[in-house]
Write a protein that holds these residues in place. Sequence first.
Motif, PDB file in Angstrom:
ATOM      1  N   GLY A   1       1.196  10.436   1.160  1.00 44.93           N
ATOM      2  CA  GLY A   1       0.306  11.085   2.109  1.00 44.93           C
ATOM      3  C   GLY A   1      -0.802  10.192   2.624  1.00 44.93           C
ATOM      4  O   GLY A   1      -1.387  10.470   3.670  1.00 44.93           O
ATOM      5  N   ASN A   2      -1.105   9.120   1.922  1.00 41.93           N
ATOM      6  CA  ASN A   2      -2.284   8.316   2.274  1.00 41.93           C
ATOM      7  C   ASN A   2      -1.998   6.837   2.502  1.00 41.93           C
ATOM      8  O   ASN A   2      -2.937   6.062   2.638  1.00 41.93           O
ATOM      9  CB  ASN A   2      -3.335   8.447   1.166  1.00 41.93           C
ATOM     10  N   ALA A   3      -0.753   6.441   2.515  1.00 36.94           N
ATOM     11  CA  ALA A   3      -0.426   5.023   2.699  1.00 36.94           C
ATOM     12  C   ALA A   3       0.807   4.901   3.586  1.00 36.94           C
ATOM     13  O   ALA A   3       1.561   5.858   3.765  1.00 36.94           O
ATOM     14  CB  ALA A   3      -0.171   4.359   1.353  1.00 36.94           C
TER      15      ALA A   3
ATOM     16  N   PRO B   1      -6.074   1.706   5.718  1.00 37.85           N
ATOM     17  CA  PRO B   1      -5.115   0.587   5.754  1.00 37.85           C
ATOM     18  C   PRO B   1      -4.554   0.248   4.374  1.00 37.85           C
ATOM     19  O   PRO B   1      -4.871  -0.776   3.781  1.00 37.85           O
ATOM     20  CB  PRO B   1      -5.932  -0.557   6.337  1.00 37.85           C
ATOM     21  N   VAL B   2      -3.711   1.142   3.857  1.00 37.30           N
ATOM     22  CA  VAL B   2      -3.072   0.931   2.560  1.00 37.30           C
ATOM     23  C   VAL B   2      -1.568   0.921   2.800  1.00 37.30           C
ATOM     24  O   VAL B   2      -1.036   1.781   3.503  1.00 37.30           O
ATOM     25  CB  VAL B   2      -3.448   2.045   1.556  1.00 37.30           C
ATOM     26  N   TYR B   3      -0.874  -0.063   2.218  1.00 38.10           N
ATOM     27  CA  TYR B   3       0.561  -0.230   2.428  1.00 38.10           C
ATOM     28  C   TYR B   3       1.259  -0.346   1.084  1.00 38.10           C
ATOM     29  O   TYR B   3       0.716  -0.922   0.146  1.00 38.10           O
ATOM     30  CB  TYR B   3       0.849  -1.499   3.240  1.00 38.10           C
TER      31      TYR B   3
ATOM     32  N   CYS C   1     -10.453  -3.697   5.768  1.00 38.97           N
ATOM     33  CA  CYS C   1      -9.857  -4.185   4.522  1.00 38.97           C
ATOM     34  C   CYS C   1      -8.496  -3.539   4.353  1.00 38.97           C
ATOM     35  O   CYS C   1      -8.342  -2.328   4.541  1.00 38.97           O
ATOM     36  CB  CYS C   1     -10.741  -3.848   3.322  1.00 38.97           C
ATOM     37  N   HIS C   2      -7.504  -4.333   4.000  1.00 34.74           N
ATOM     38  CA  HIS C   2      -6.128  -3.856   3.854  1.00 34.74           C
ATOM     39  C   HIS C   2      -5.673  -4.091   2.421  1.00 34.74           C
ATOM     40  O   HIS C   2      -5.846  -5.178   1.880  1.00 34.74           O
ATOM     41  CB  HIS C   2      -5.198  -4.596   4.824  1.00 34.74           C
ATOM     42  N   LEU C   3      -5.065  -3.062   1.842  1.00 39.30           N
ATOM     43  CA  LEU C   3      -4.557  -3.126   0.472  1.00 39.30           C
ATOM     44  C   LEU C   3      -3.041  -2.984   0.520  1.00 39.30           C
ATOM     45  O   LEU C   3      -2.517  -2.018   1.068  1.00 39.30           O
ATOM     46  CB  LEU C   3      -5.177  -2.012  -0.377  1.00 39.30           C
ATOM     47  N   LEU C   4      -2.350  -3.972  -0.031  1.00 40.09           N
ATOM     48  CA  LEU C   4      -0.885  -4.001   0.008  1.00 40.09           C
ATOM     49  C   LEU C   4      -0.338  -4.056  -1.409  1.00 40.09           C
ATOM     50  O   LEU C   4      -0.719  -4.922  -2.197  1.00 40.09           O
ATOM     51  CB  LEU C   4      -0.406  -5.225   0.802  1.00 40.09           C
TER      52      LEU C   4
END
Length: 167
Positions: A117-119, A2-4, A95-98
């Motif tokens: 590739g990962n977000a 969950p990376v944005y 956990c989400h990283l924005l």
Amino acid sequence: MPVYFYWGEDQFTLHQAVKQLQKRCLDPQWEAFNFEKIPGEQADATQRGLEQALTPPFGHGDRLVWVVDSTLGQSCDDALLARLQRSLPAIPADCHLLFTSSKKLDRRLKSTKYLEGNATIREFASSLLGMWTPSSIKSRRSPRICNCPWRRKRKVFWQKRWVMTLG
């Protein structure tokens, strides 16, 4: 993972998307514990964001870490890239990283290629020009319906006059 990464000039739409992500992720009663907003002007903002994202949430709901005005899409040294590559796969599912930025991503950077590739990357382009494209104008055009009383009276007047000339 969950990376944005949200970026673009349309700050209003970008902030609406952030609010929507907050509503989806956070429990309102535990928001004070599970929401972290880190200003991107700080030198260690990305590292602090990664550390906070690795921390599990407290209580109910998920954890959201927001790095505002991040410079990750414009410049990234090798040490930070290595830290990013180590930390992103280890972020827990709740956990989400924005990261947000008003500047365009530099697609030549290794960090940007890794994030692609990962977000989840979303662009928020300025919508002022987009609303004037022919396809959007046609889709927004409303049919010409006029319920004005003076127009109805005028139409009836001309209909009566036309009938009187025929008869």
